[in-house]
Design a protein around this motif. Structure first.
Motif, PDB file in Angstrom:
ATOM      1  N   THR A   4       0.819  -1.214   0.000  1.00 58.38           N
ATOM      2  CA  THR A   4       0.000   0.000   0.000  1.00 58.38           C
ATOM      3  C   THR A   4       0.856   1.269   0.000  1.00 58.38           C
ATOM      4  N   LEU A   5       1.893   1.281   0.825  1.00 55.73           N
ATOM      5  CA  LEU A   5       2.648   2.514   1.038  1.00 55.73           C
ATOM      6  C   LEU A   5       3.770   2.735   0.026  1.00 55.73           C
ATOM      7  N   VAL A   6       4.343   1.618  -0.488  1.00 59.68           N
ATOM      8  CA  VAL A   6       5.530   1.768  -1.342  1.00 59.68           C
ATOM      9  C   VAL A   6       5.306   1.241  -2.771  1.00 59.68           C
ATOM     10  N   TYR A   7       4.915  -0.030  -2.864  1.00 58.95           N
ATOM     11  CA  TYR A   7       4.906  -0.664  -4.192  1.00 58.95           C
ATOM     12  C   TYR A   7       3.861  -0.043  -5.138  1.00 58.95           C
ATOM     13  N   ASP A   8       2.607   0.043  -4.661  1.00 60.92           N
ATOM     14  CA  ASP A   8       1.545   0.569  -5.540  1.00 60.92           C
ATOM     15  C   ASP A   8       1.821   2.011  -5.972  1.00 60.92           C
ATOM     16  N   PRO A   9       2.185   2.914  -5.014  1.00 59.92           N
ATOM     17  CA  PRO A   9       2.491   4.294  -5.449  1.00 59.92           C
ATOM     18  C   PRO A   9       3.666   4.348  -6.420  1.00 59.92           C
ATOM     19  N   PHE A  10       4.662   3.488  -6.233  1.00 61.34           N
ATOM     20  CA  PHE A  10       5.808   3.523  -7.151  1.00 61.34           C
ATOM     21  C   PHE A  10       5.401   3.065  -8.548  1.00 61.34           C
ATOM     22  N   LYS A  38      19.431  -5.611 -15.813  1.00 60.57           N
ATOM     23  CA  LYS A  38      19.145  -4.824 -17.013  1.00 60.57           C
ATOM     24  C   LYS A  38      18.283  -3.602 -16.695  1.00 60.57           C
ATOM     25  N   ASN A  39      17.913  -3.480 -15.418  1.00 54.43           N
ATOM     26  CA  ASN A  39      17.028  -2.372 -15.023  1.00 54.43           C
ATOM     27  C   ASN A  39      17.664  -1.526 -13.928  1.00 54.43           C
ATOM     28  N   GLN A  40      18.936  -1.238 -14.081  1.00 52.72           N
ATOM     29  CA  GLN A  40      19.632  -0.548 -12.994  1.00 52.72           C
ATOM     30  C   GLN A  40      19.086   0.853 -12.737  1.00 52.72           C
ATOM     31  N   ASP A  41      18.748   1.573 -13.793  1.00 57.04           N
ATOM     32  CA  ASP A  41      18.215   2.921 -13.595  1.00 57.04           C
ATOM     33  C   ASP A  41      16.875   2.875 -12.861  1.00 57.04           C
ATOM     34  N   LEU A  42      16.064   1.889 -13.244  1.00 62.19           N
ATOM     35  CA  LEU A  42      14.758   1.748 -12.592  1.00 62.19           C
ATOM     36  C   LEU A  42      14.946   1.328 -11.125  1.00 62.19           C
ATOM     37  N   ALA A  43      15.947   0.479 -10.891  1.00 63.31           N
ATOM     38  CA  ALA A  43      16.242   0.042  -9.516  1.00 63.31           C
ATOM     39  C   ALA A  43      16.649   1.243  -8.667  1.00 63.31           C
ATOM     40  N   LEU A  44      17.480   2.115  -9.213  1.00 58.75           N
ATOM     41  CA  LEU A  44      17.906   3.313  -8.472  1.00 58.75           C
ATOM     42  C   LEU A  44      16.729   4.254  -8.244  1.00 58.75           C
ATOM     43  N   GLN A  45      15.849   4.317  -9.250  1.00 59.54           N
ATOM     44  CA  GLN A  45      14.647   5.157  -9.126  1.00 59.54           C
ATOM     45  C   GLN A  45      13.775   4.655  -7.971  1.00 59.54           C
ATOM     46  N   PHE A  46      13.651   3.311  -7.878  1.00 57.42           N
ATOM     47  CA  PHE A  46      12.855   2.716  -6.803  1.00 57.42           C
ATOM     48  C   PHE A  46      13.520   2.962  -5.441  1.00 57.42           C
ATOM     49  N   MET A  47      14.837   2.803  -5.376  1.00 52.46           N
ATOM     50  CA  MET A  47      15.556   3.044  -4.131  1.00 52.46           C
ATOM     51  C   MET A  47      15.360   4.485  -3.676  1.00 52.46           C
ATOM     52  N   ASP A  48      15.452   5.411  -4.617  1.00 54.08           N
ATOM     53  CA  ASP A  48      15.303   6.824  -4.298  1.00 54.08           C
ATOM     54  C   ASP A  48      13.897   7.104  -3.761  1.00 54.08           C
ATOM     55  N   PHE A  49      12.913   6.439  -4.387  1.00 47.49           N
ATOM     56  CA  PHE A  49      11.518   6.592  -3.959  1.00 47.49           C
ATOM     57  C   PHE A  49      11.373   6.125  -2.507  1.00 47.49           C
ATOM     58  N   TRP A  50      11.950   4.961  -2.204  1.00 42.65           N
ATOM     59  CA  TRP A  50      11.862   4.357  -0.867  1.00 42.65           C
ATOM     60  C   TRP A  50      12.559   5.248   0.177  1.00 42.65           C
ATOM     61  N   LEU A  51      13.616   5.942  -0.243  1.00 43.49           N
ATOM     62  CA  LEU A  51      14.376   6.777   0.689  1.00 43.49           C
ATOM     63  C   LEU A  51      13.786   8.175   0.856  1.00 43.49           C
ATOM     64  N   SER A  52      12.746   8.470   0.080  1.00 44.41           N
ATOM     65  CA  SER A  52      12.172   9.825   0.121  1.00 44.41           C
ATOM     66  C   SER A  52      11.548  10.101   1.491  1.00 44.41           C
ATOM     67  N   THR A  53      11.496  11.358   1.835  1.00 44.63           N
ATOM     68  CA  THR A  53      10.962  11.763   3.146  1.00 44.63           C
ATOM     69  C   THR A  53       9.516  11.280   3.311  1.00 44.63           C
ATOM     70  N   ASP A  54       8.745  11.407   2.225  1.00 41.11           N
ATOM     71  CA  ASP A  54       7.330  11.020   2.286  1.00 41.11           C
ATOM     72  C   ASP A  54       7.166   9.530   2.619  1.00 41.11           C
ATOM     73  N   ILE A  55       7.850   8.679   1.866  1.00 43.81           N
ATOM     74  CA  ILE A  55       7.701   7.227   2.070  1.00 43.81           C
ATOM     75  C   ILE A  55       8.299   6.793   3.417  1.00 43.81           C
TER      76      ILE A  55
END
Lengths: 275, 340
Positions: B40-46, B261-278
C-alpha cells in the motif's frame, strides 16, 4: 491385471518421470555435494561432521528421540486402537474422527499450543503446584521432554490409524481362541496380536520414526537451540553458516536413517512371520 | 515462502501479457515482514509513478544472497535489501553494482551512517535499529548488559541465538560489560555458556518473545527496536533498558544486482523508498525506523522507533567486515560452549 509387463510400465511411466525430475534428480545433486570436495570424491565431509562433539550429540539425540517416540506411540497406539476397534460402529466412527482431527490442524498450531500448556503458568505447572508436588513452576519448555511430548502428539495419530486398520483385519476369533487355550493377556498380545498386526506396526513405526527424525517446527519451537536436532542443525548450516556440504551430510544421514528404519522394521516383521 | 515463490513464478510467467501494457518490469527481493503495508505505502504508489510493473520476491537475507549467487550469470532480481554484513559479502563476491549517489536525489537526506554503511560504495542504508533489553520493570532492574547474567535474573532471561541478527550485537555488548572489547566474542560466549542451563531459551525469532513474556516464561530479552511495538501491547510493565554500556543495533541496506538490465529503474525505486514522504509513512506505521533525517514523526511513533540523529550516532554497530570474517568462528565457538 495387466496383459503384459510393458502395459504396466507404460502406466507407471508418468509418475516415475515426475518423481525422477522433481525429487530424485535434485536430491541426488544435493546429496552428491557431501561426497565432493574441490572436485574430488571423498568421505572427508562425513569424517569432519562426526569429529565434532556437538554433531555427535545431535545425531545421537535425534536417533534416540526418534526411537523413544516410536516405542511410546506403539504402546499407546496398541491400547487406543484395541479400544477403538472393540467399540460399536457409531462410537468407532466418532473415535476415529477424533484421532484424525489433529491431523487436519497445522503442526505449527499444534506445537504452539504446547507452549501454553507447558509454560510456567500453563495447565501442567498449575496442576503440579496446586497439588503441592513442587514449590514453584517446573522448567518444562525448551527441554528434551518438551520436544518428546510435541513429537509424540504430532505423530501418535498415524500409529493409531495404522494399528486400527491392522487390528480390523485380524481374525475375530483369534483372541477368544487363545484365551480359551489358557493364554494370559501378555501371551495373547505377544503371540497372537503382535504377529497378526505386524504390517500395521511396520507402517505406523516407519511413519512415526521418519516423521520424528525430519520434523522441524516442533524441535525448533519446543526445544530451540538448547535441544538441537539434526533438522534444526541442518537449517542452521544452510541459513547461517551457508555450509551446504555440512547440510548435505545431515540430509544424507536423515534419508539413510529413514530407509534403514523401514528396512529394519520390515525385516523384524518378516522374521516373526517365519518363526 | 513457497507460496511467494509460486506467486512470483506465476507473475513472471505473465510478464509477456503484462508487457503489452507496461514495458518495464522491476524485480525486487525484500524481507517478508509487513508486505501488505509495503504494497500500500511503497509498491503501488511507485508503480503508479514509474508506469512500470513491480515483481516482489520475499525471503530472508541469507536466502537472498544464495539466490543472487546461484543466478549470477543471469540475474533474476534487480534490487534487493539485505543486512549490512550480507551486503559486504555480496560485494566481495561481485554480486552487486556500485551505487552512484548522484542518481539518488534523497541521498544527502540520509544519516551519515546510512550513506555508505560498508564504506565500499555498494550499498545504501534504508533503516537502522537499536538493540537493547526489553524487561519487566516490576521484577528486575537493568542498568548493565551484565545484569542479564545475575543469578537472580538469569533464570528468567531469553538470549538471542548467535545465528540471529541480534545475537552477535548482544554478545558484543555483554562483552563490553564484562570488560572485553574484541570481535571474536570469545569472552561473552564463554560467559553465556557458563549460564546456558539457567537461561530459559536462546531464541531464533523475536516474534516468539511476546508470547513468552506474556506467559511470564521470561522477564527479559535483548531485542531489536523493530520488535518493541509487540511488547507495548501487552498489559505488563515492560521497559526498554538504557544500559550504561550503551545500545547496539544493526542496519538493513539496499543493493543493485550486478548485471541487472534495469539498474536505472532500480535506483529510481531506491530513491523513492528513501524519500521523506515514504520513510515518514513507514515510520508512522512503525514498520521501519527512518534512515532519512528529515523524517518527523509523532511522539508516540518516535517512542517505538530507533529515531533521531543522537540515537543514530550513539549506536555501537559491529563493523560488517568483523561480522563477516568472524561469522563461522562465532558459530563454532557458540556450538562448543553453548550448543551442547
Amino acid at each position: 491385471m495387466f496383459q503384459n509387463r510393458a502395459e504396466a510400465l507404460a502406466l507407471a511411466l508418468p509418475a516415475a518421470v515426475f518423481a525422477a525430475v522433481v525429487f530424485l534428480l535434485p536430491v541426488s545433486i544435493l546429496l552428491s555435494e557431501s561426497f565432493r570436495l574441490q572436485g574430488a570424491w571423498t568421505l572427508s565431509a562425513y569424517g569432519d561432521f562426526f569429529s565434532g562433539t556437538l554433531n555427535r550429540t545431535v545425531f545421537i539425540r535425534t536417533f534416540k528421540l526418534g526411537l523413544e517416540v516410536t516405542a511410546v506411540s506403539a504402546i499407546i497406539g496398541y491400547a487406543a486402537a484395541f479400544a477403538i476397534v472393540n467399540l460399536p460402529p457409531k462410537g468407532k466412527g466418532r473415535m476415529i474422527g477424533l484421532v484424525t482431527l489433529p491431523l487436519m490442524i497445522s503442526p505449527v498450531a499444534r506445537t504452539y499450543a504446547w507452549i501454553v500448556i507447558l509454560g510456567r503458568t500453563g495447565i501442567v505447572n498449575q496442576a503440579v503446584t496446586g497439588m503441592g508436588l513442587s514449590d514453584g513452576p517446573l522448567r518444562l519448555l525448551f527441554t528434551e521432554t518438551a520436544v518428546f511430548i510435541g513429537l509424540l502428539q504430532l505423530f501418535l495419530p498415524l500409529m493409531i490409524l495404522s494399528l486400527i486398520s491392522a487390528l480390523e483385519n485380524m481374525p475375530k476369533d483369534a483372541i477368544p481362541a487363545a484365551r480359551v487355550l489358557g493364554a494370559n493377556w501378555f501371551q495373547v498380545f505377544w503371540k497372537v496380536i503382535l504377529p497378526l498386526t505386524r504390517e500395521g506396526l511396520v507402517v505406523g513405526g516407519t511413519l512415526v520414526f521418519t516423521g520424528s527424525l525430519t520434523a522441524y517446527i516442533t524441535p525448533a519451537v519446543l526445544g530451540g537451540s538448547k535441544v538441537l536436532m539434526l533438522e534444526t542443525l541442518l537449517y542452521q548450516q544452510v541459513s547461517v553458516a551457508n555450509n551446504f556440504v555440512s547440510a548435505s551430510v545431515i540430509a544424507f544421514m536423515l534419508i539413510v536413517m529413514s530407509f534403514a528404519a523401514n528396512i529394519l522394521l520390515k525385516r523384524l516383521a518378516t522374521a516373526r512371520n517365519k518363526r | 515462502m513457497k507460496t511467494s515463490l509460486i506467486a512470483s513464478a506465476a507473475l513472471l510467467a505473465l510478464i509477456p501479457l503484462g508487457a503489452m501494457a507496461q514495458d518495464r518490469t522491476l524485480t525486487i527481493s525484500v524481507y517478508a515482514f509487513a508486505q501488505d503495508d509495503f504494497k500500500t505505502l511503497v509498491y503501488d504508489p511507485f508503480e503508479k509513478q514509474c508506469g512500470c510493473k513491480l515483481v516482489v520476491e520475499t525471503g530472508n537475507s541469507v536466502e537472498r544472497l544464495a539466490k543472487m549467487e546461484a543466478n549470477k550469470a543471469n540475474p533474476a532480481v534487480d534490487m534487493a535489501v539485505v543486512s549490512m554484513a550480507d551486503a559486504l559479502s555480496a560485494s566481495r563476491k561481485g554480486l552487486v553494482e556500485r551505487i552512484d549517489p548522484s542518481k539518488l536525489t534523497n541521498f544527502e537526506k540520509l544519516y551519515d551512517l546510512a550513506k555508505d554503511p560498508n564504506g565500499d560504495g555498494m550499498s545504501v542504508g534504508y533503516t537502522f535499529y537499536a538493540t537493547s533489553i526489553a524487561y519487566r520493570s516490576d521484577k528486575m532492574k537493568i542498568e548493565s548488559w551484565a545484569d542479564l547474567l545475575k543469578p537472580e535474573y538469569v533464570g528468567h532471561v531469553a538470549f538471542p541465538n548467535v545465528t540471529t541478527n541480534q545475537g552477535p550485537p548482544a554478545l558484543y555488548m555483554l562483552g563490553l560489560a564484562l570488560g572485553t572489547d574484541t570481535s571474536d566474542l570469545k569472552g561473552p560466549i564463554e560467559a553465556v555458556g557458563e549460564k546456558k542451563d539457567d537461561i530459559v531459551t536462546f531464541y531464533e525469532k523475536s516474534s516468539q518473545l511476546v508470547q513468552l513474556m506474556q506467559q511470564e516464561e521470561i522477564w527479559a530479552a535483548p531485542i531489536g527496536r523493530f520488535s518493541w511495538a509487540g511488547f507495548t501491547k501487552l498489559d505488563l510493565p515492560i521497559a526498554w533498558a538504557t544500559p550504561k554500556e550503551g545500545q547496539t543495533g544493526g542496519m538493513n541496506v539496499m543493493v543493485v544486482t550486478k548485471g541487472s538490465k534495469n539498474q536505472d529503474l532500480a535506483l529510481q525505486f531506491m530513491d523513492f523508498w528513501l524519500s521523506t514522504d515514504i520513510q515518514t509513512k513507514l515510520a508512522e506505521k512503525l514498520i521501519d525506523s527512518p534512515a532519512n533525517k528529515e523524517v518527523k514523526v509523532s511522539e508516540a511513533a518516535a517512542n517505538n522507533l530507533t529515531y533521531g540523529e543522537e540515537t543514530a550516532k550513539t549506536l555501537k554497530l559491529i563493523p560488517s567486515a568483523a561480522a563477516l570474517d568472524n561469522r563461522d568462528a562465532w558459530l563454532k565457538e557458540w556450538n562448543d560452549k553453548v550448543g551442547q
